[in-house]
Design a protein around this motif. Structure first.
Motif, mmCIF file in Angstrom:
data_model
loop_
_atom_site.group_PDB
_atom_site.id
_atom_site.type_symbol
_atom_site.label_atom_id
_atom_site.label_comp_id
_atom_site.label_asym_id
_atom_site.label_seq_id
_atom_site.Cartn_x
_atom_site.Cartn_y
_atom_site.Cartn_z
ATOM 1 N N LYS A 45 0.817 -1.212 0.000
ATOM 2 C CA LYS A 45 0.000 0.000 0.000
ATOM 3 C C LYS A 45 0.850 1.261 0.000
ATOM 4 O O LYS A 45 0.332 2.361 0.221
ATOM 5 C CB LYS A 45 -0.952 -0.011 1.203
ATOM 6 C CG LYS A 45 -1.998 -1.120 1.132
ATOM 7 C CD LYS A 45 -3.021 -0.990 2.230
ATOM 8 C CE LYS A 45 -4.120 -2.045 2.117
ATOM 9 N NZ LYS A 45 -5.199 -1.844 3.100
ATOM 10 N N GLY A 46 2.152 1.102 -0.229
ATOM 11 C CA GLY A 46 3.021 2.256 -0.380
ATOM 12 C C GLY A 46 3.645 2.791 0.886
ATOM 13 O O GLY A 46 4.252 3.868 0.872
ATOM 14 N N ILE A 47 3.547 2.051 2.005
ATOM 15 C CA ILE A 47 4.137 2.504 3.259
ATOM 16 C C ILE A 47 5.608 2.086 3.300
ATOM 17 O O ILE A 47 5.950 0.942 2.995
ATOM 18 C CB ILE A 47 3.380 1.921 4.469
ATOM 19 C CG1 ILE A 47 1.891 2.252 4.377
ATOM 20 C CG2 ILE A 47 3.975 2.457 5.766
ATOM 21 C CD1 ILE A 47 1.578 3.720 4.360
ATOM 22 N N ASP A 48 6.464 3.007 3.692
ATOM 23 C CA ASP A 48 7.905 2.737 3.774
ATOM 24 C C ASP A 48 8.204 2.018 5.086
ATOM 25 O O ASP A 48 8.326 2.641 6.150
ATOM 26 C CB ASP A 48 8.690 4.047 3.682
ATOM 27 C CG ASP A 48 10.195 3.827 3.544
ATOM 28 O OD1 ASP A 48 10.630 2.664 3.511
ATOM 29 O OD2 ASP A 48 10.923 4.837 3.470
ATOM 30 N N VAL A 49 8.277 0.703 5.017
ATOM 31 C CA VAL A 49 8.650 -0.133 6.159
ATOM 32 C C VAL A 49 9.809 -1.026 5.710
ATOM 33 O O VAL A 49 10.035 -1.202 4.506
ATOM 34 C CB VAL A 49 7.470 -0.991 6.652
ATOM 35 C CG1 VAL A 49 6.342 -0.111 7.175
ATOM 36 C CG2 VAL A 49 6.962 -1.922 5.563
ATOM 37 N N PRO A 50 10.557 -1.602 6.647
ATOM 38 C CA PRO A 50 11.679 -2.455 6.243
ATOM 39 C C PRO A 50 11.228 -3.607 5.342
ATOM 40 O O PRO A 50 10.239 -4.277 5.623
ATOM 41 C CB PRO A 50 12.216 -2.977 7.584
ATOM 42 C CG PRO A 50 11.821 -1.933 8.579
ATOM 43 C CD PRO A 50 10.489 -1.435 8.115
ATOM 44 N N GLU A 51 11.974 -3.808 4.273
ATOM 45 C CA GLU A 51 11.656 -4.886 3.340
ATOM 46 C C GLU A 51 12.024 -6.235 3.956
ATOM 47 O O GLU A 51 13.061 -6.378 4.605
ATOM 48 C CB GLU A 51 12.410 -4.694 2.030
ATOM 49 C CG GLU A 51 12.042 -5.697 0.951
ATOM 50 C CD GLU A 51 12.713 -5.413 -0.372
ATOM 51 O OE1 GLU A 51 12.465 -6.171 -1.331
ATOM 52 O OE2 GLU A 51 13.488 -4.427 -0.449
ATOM 53 N N VAL A 52 11.174 -7.217 3.751
ATOM 54 C CA VAL A 52 11.406 -8.568 4.278
ATOM 55 C C VAL A 52 12.170 -9.393 3.252
ATOM 56 O O VAL A 52 11.803 -9.422 2.075
ATOM 57 C CB VAL A 52 10.074 -9.263 4.622
ATOM 58 C CG1 VAL A 52 10.327 -10.683 5.122
ATOM 59 C CG2 VAL A 52 9.294 -8.457 5.655
ATOM 60 N N HIS A 53 13.229 -10.070 3.714
ATOM 61 C CA HIS A 53 14.034 -10.917 2.833
ATOM 62 C C HIS A 53 13.981 -12.392 3.249
ATOM 63 O O HIS A 53 14.907 -13.147 2.962
ATOM 64 C CB HIS A 53 15.487 -10.442 2.825
ATOM 65 C CG HIS A 53 15.672 -9.068 2.260
ATOM 66 N ND1 HIS A 53 15.341 -8.738 0.962
ATOM 67 C CD2 HIS A 53 16.130 -7.924 2.833
ATOM 68 C CE1 HIS A 53 15.607 -7.466 0.749
ATOM 69 N NE2 HIS A 53 16.081 -6.941 1.870
ATOM 70 N N GLY A 54 12.905 -12.777 3.916
ATOM 71 C CA GLY A 54 12.718 -14.187 4.268
ATOM 72 C C GLY A 54 13.490 -14.602 5.505
ATOM 73 O O GLY A 54 13.656 -13.823 6.447
ATOM 74 N N ARG A 55 13.977 -15.850 5.489
ATOM 75 C CA ARG A 55 14.724 -16.409 6.620
ATOM 76 C C ARG A 55 16.082 -16.888 6.127
ATOM 77 O O ARG A 55 16.227 -17.315 4.976
ATOM 78 C CB ARG A 55 13.956 -17.566 7.255
ATOM 79 C CG ARG A 55 12.579 -17.180 7.767
ATOM 80 C CD ARG A 55 11.783 -18.350 8.309
ATOM 81 N NE ARG A 55 12.279 -18.810 9.588
ATOM 82 C CZ ARG A 55 11.639 -19.689 10.369
ATOM 83 N NH1 ARG A 55 10.488 -20.205 9.963
ATOM 84 N NH2 ARG A 55 12.136 -20.063 11.515
ATOM 85 N N ASP A 56 17.074 -16.825 7.022
ATOM 86 C CA ASP A 56 18.408 -17.282 6.624
ATOM 87 C C ASP A 56 18.604 -18.743 7.017
ATOM 88 O O ASP A 56 17.668 -19.410 7.491
ATOM 89 C CB ASP A 56 19.497 -16.380 7.203
ATOM 90 C CG ASP A 56 19.576 -16.426 8.734
ATOM 91 O OD1 ASP A 56 18.940 -17.306 9.354
ATOM 92 O OD2 ASP A 56 20.283 -15.576 9.305
ATOM 93 N N ASP A 57 19.838 -19.253 6.821
ATOM 94 C CA ASP A 57 20.081 -20.679 7.079
ATOM 95 C C ASP A 57 20.066 -21.023 8.560
ATOM 96 O O ASP A 57 20.107 -22.206 8.927
ATOM 97 C CB ASP A 57 21.403 -21.122 6.438
ATOM 98 C CG ASP A 57 22.593 -20.290 6.892
ATOM 99 O OD1 ASP A 57 22.430 -19.431 7.798
ATOM 100 O OD2 ASP A 57 23.694 -20.492 6.356
#
Length: 256
Positions: A45-57
């Motif tokens: 919806k256009g809100i500037d929040v931290p982008e999610v990059h999933g989970r690491d190993d």
């Protein structure tokens, strides 16, 4: 700590948080799946929040590292910046309208009759400022709440309604914050009493945790957070008439 990891300050409730390059890694909590969905819905919806990059190993939540300064390190913010933060919070609340509010999503300090998913910790220690960009981080406590309950906590923080504050200047920041938010008459009328209840709720959580050993709040109580929220509650209650008058005020369009 593994090579390339930088331990970040904070993380009182969410555990060990590290930076690797332009990402932040933090423990995956039982509520993290819903938090991720909420962040993604806000970004859509256009809100500037931290982008999610999933989970690491290691199973950790991976998020965008947002560069800049924490608002808490800048002291009480000037009214123009406070007004901008109010606009940001309003945009988050408006974007949250229509999203599902799961009744089984646990939150730390539940609101009465929750009807909106909120950040629940919109405070100066969770706001990053980088020039004209302002971004709320640390969404681990997100969940069901209300505009009023979320607004009250943010007003305490960005109004700097703490015992060391100049009361008149704090009132001016309250005016700026509510103007930025575009608070209607109903919210303004209910806010002064809610400010006291919201500060009291924070103190009560810390005190209960101190008595029953619930961490990390028990340790935070001993470390001074309990005393801080006790005196903050008393300060807000003692000056409730000032906050009530501030809630009735508004800056002129030329001052905004």
């Amino acid at each position: 700590m593994t090579e390339g990891e930088e331990l970040l300050a904070g993380g009182n409730a969410s555990g060990r948080v590290v930076r690797i390059g332009d990402t932040v890694r933090k423990p995956w909590l039982p509520t993290s799946g819903r938090t991720v969905e909420y962040l993604q819905a806000l970004r859509a919806k256009g809100i500037d929040v931290p982008e999610v990059h999933g989970r690491d190993d290691q199973g950790r939540l991976v998020l965008e590292h947002v560069p800049g300064q924490l608002a808490m390190d800048l002291g009480p913010l000037d009214p123009d910046l406070v007004r901008s933060v109010g606009r940001l919070l309003r945009s988050i609340h408006d974007a949250s309208e229509g999203l599902e509010v799961p009744p089984d999503w646990p939150v730390l300090l539940p609101a009465t009759d929750p009807d909106l998913v909120c950040h629940n910790d919109c405070a100066a220690w969770n706001l990053v400022i980088d020039g004209d960009r302002i971004v709320f981080i640390d969404w681990d406590g997100a969940g069901p709440s209300t505009r009023l309950w979320d607004l009250a906590y943010a007003t305490i923080s960005f109004g700097h309604l703490f015992p060391d504050a100049d009361v008149a200047l704090a009132a001016d920041r309250v005016v700026a914050f509510l103007d930025g938010y575009g608070a209607d008459a109903g919210l303004r009328a209910r806010l002064p009493a809610t400010l006291v209840r919201r500060a009291e709720a924070m103190h009560d959580l810390l005190l209960r945790s101190h008595r029953n050993g619930g961490e990390p709040w028990a340790s935070m109580y001993v470390a001074g957070h309990g005393g801080h929220w006790r005196t903050t509650t008393d300060f807000i209650a003692a000056n409730k008439d000032t906050w009530r008058e501030a809630c009735r005020r508004t800056t002129s369009p030329a001052d905004r």
